[in-house]
Design an enzyme around this catalytic site. Sequence first.
Site, mmCIF file in Angstrom:
data_model
loop_
_atom_site.group_PDB
_atom_site.id
_atom_site.type_symbol
_atom_site.label_atom_id
_atom_site.label_comp_id
_atom_site.label_asym_id
_atom_site.label_seq_id
_atom_site.Cartn_x
_atom_site.Cartn_y
_atom_site.Cartn_z
ATOM 1 N N GLY A 1 0.736 -1.168 0.105
ATOM 2 C CA GLY A 1 0.108 -0.038 -0.022
ATOM 3 C C GLY A 1 0.767 1.301 -0.228
ATOM 4 O O GLY A 1 1.818 1.328 -0.352
ATOM 5 N N SER A 2 0.373 2.357 0.687
ATOM 6 C CA SER A 2 0.613 3.856 0.521
ATOM 7 C C SER A 2 2.082 3.956 1.033
ATOM 8 O O SER A 2 2.678 4.797 1.034
ATOM 9 C CB SER A 2 -0.269 4.695 1.120
ATOM 10 N N ALA A 3 2.634 3.157 1.983
ATOM 11 C CA ALA A 3 3.921 3.207 2.315
ATOM 12 C C ALA A 3 5.117 3.358 1.452
ATOM 13 O O ALA A 3 6.160 4.370 1.697
ATOM 14 C CB ALA A 3 4.690 1.875 2.863
#
Length: 696
Positions: free
Chosen positions: A390-392
Amino acid sequence: MEKLTKKKSHFPFRLNLLFFSVFLLFSVLILRLGFVQIVYGENYKRDLERKEDITVSNLVPRGKMLDRDFRVVVDNVPKSAIIYTNEGFSQKEMLETAKKLALLIDKKTDKVTERDKRDFWFIKNQKWADAKITKTEKDLYNAKKLTDKEIYKLKLDRITEEELKEITDTDLEVLAIYREFTSGYKFTPQMVKNEDVTEKEFAVVSENLQSLPGVETTTDWDRSYAFENTLRSVLGKVTKSDEGLPADQLDYFLAKGYSRNDRVGKSQLEFQYEDVLHGYKSKVKNITDNAGNVIEIHSVYTGKKGKDLILTIDMELQMAIDKILEEELWAAKTSPGTGLTDRAYVVLMDPWTGEVLTMSGKKIVNDKDTGNDEMIDDALGTFTTTYNVGSAVKGATILTGYKSGAISPGTSFDDTGIKIKDTPLKKSYAYLGRINDIDALKKSSNVYMFHTAINIGKGHYEYDKPLNFTNKLSFETIRNSFASFGLGTRTGIDLPNEQTGFKGQSKLPGYLLDLVIGQYDTYSTMQLAQYVSTIANGGYRMQPHVVKQIREPASESDEFGPVIQEITPTVLNTIDVKKEWMSRVQTGFKKVMQEPGGTAYNFFQGVTYSPAGKTGTAEAFYDGPFRSNYGKEPPPVMNLSLVCYAPSTNPEVAMAVLVPWAYEGSVDNRANLKIGKRVLDTYFQMKNNFARRSNR
């Protein structure tokens, strides 16, 4: 009277003839002996005096492993052992010795095979075994149409079950010992018994060595683990004496001078550093005569224990992180939609050196015997398993946008969702208004990343219209850039079997948008730690490593041996970005955790260690152990991640948290943030406690 005189006169002649014949025979014999002595005497003398040098290697303990603060992690525990060395003994002699030894020790027979029993019956009943060969088969053998091996096999195959039942329990024990005697090569020590050797057995065998040719009592070693199961999957395993060298690496080890029954590292650190840990065996030279009898023994080399490894791991911190993972994973299981939740991972790394401070992984498995769930160590999963994170990854996306010219510092986009023809609307978790690069990180805007990807691909977006890219290498551009941070490539950690992750195969434009928000390719926790370390230190991708030093084994008078190799920090590559660009990403990461509206602010507000990082949530397809329960369409699950470093200025620790399959449905249990907060709190608390102790 005359007749008698004539007869008597023949007797001396015959007697003289006999003496003369004997004289001739002795003369021939003497001449022959003289010929042999003169012509072949030196050859025969050399044969009689011929000696053969055979070198025998004996066991030495492996090197130890210690953590960064010199706490012993892996050591050796001595144990009594009984070994046998075939010094050229005949089959009959070995069997006789096995019978004597069986009276002195208890030997398990569970490894005796059917073939062993048949061979043993044959040895004891050779006359009856020979009778099993027919006259026709003997004729074929004499005609060289049947080999010795084929004849032997015929004999073994014709041994009946009734005949095998003649082997008694006592015979089986003798057979088990004899089996060990014959399991190796001549002059190679074989382990007869090294498990549960009693003091009485050791003493009585030692007292009777003169009547047990080839048998010796010695000391063997077992690996011991001071911290029990902590990090066991990473520390690795050593083969047992009855395993010997791994079959798939037999030639490799034999070429390096190992014996077939040597124990070697077969996984992870034990395997990776086998050349360092294994040590050098003591060697003695057996000098034998031409009959194979040992007539002299000389010590060649006293042997040397294996070298010690000093790890980068802090075992006290490792245990604390393990406990946090266990508690938070069990706690997460009480939340709704966590039927598939079964694992979590954390890596702590020094962002400047690549030293791995902890690598923690926990997994819930079901015990088939009890039917209960239990927690096991899965630290290996930090670098051998990969997931959508995800957004990491959005920090890498922003920097890739800068490098490619897709965006500039301060570029802003409207956060309105993107609709590509024939695909669902792609949007952020909420409408965030018009947003710039820093706030896109702080608030985790998906739409900002989508526009960045479209610009990298040189595409033109219109609502509900097809999306095409003129840059056909847009996937390669992004993936190569991500790899420069450590995402989707090998980190270079000094452990075997590292996985790089799965790269999505389709190159449809919509998948490029998924790629830049971490929902297409998969990454490991170790890759995330390397990535966030690269941002923390300003753009240097450091090679992670778990060994800090290699030292000579300590002598009796020294606590630690001298350092023979220091593992120095290795920069794998630098990120080709302007300092200003890196600073903007670092600012965005700081806002994520320290400014209201940041996606991690509610968990980290008020902490004193000034964290900076990025959260991640990825909708992923479940491919775990229960996948088969769902047929072809397992349910979508949410993976949770967190990358972080602290302090935000001059950081000393980088962290990656990954919780695959954290939940189904809409109830976010925030396991990534709960774990991350407790881990950083613990790290800085332990650091402060250590500083206070040092100042006393």
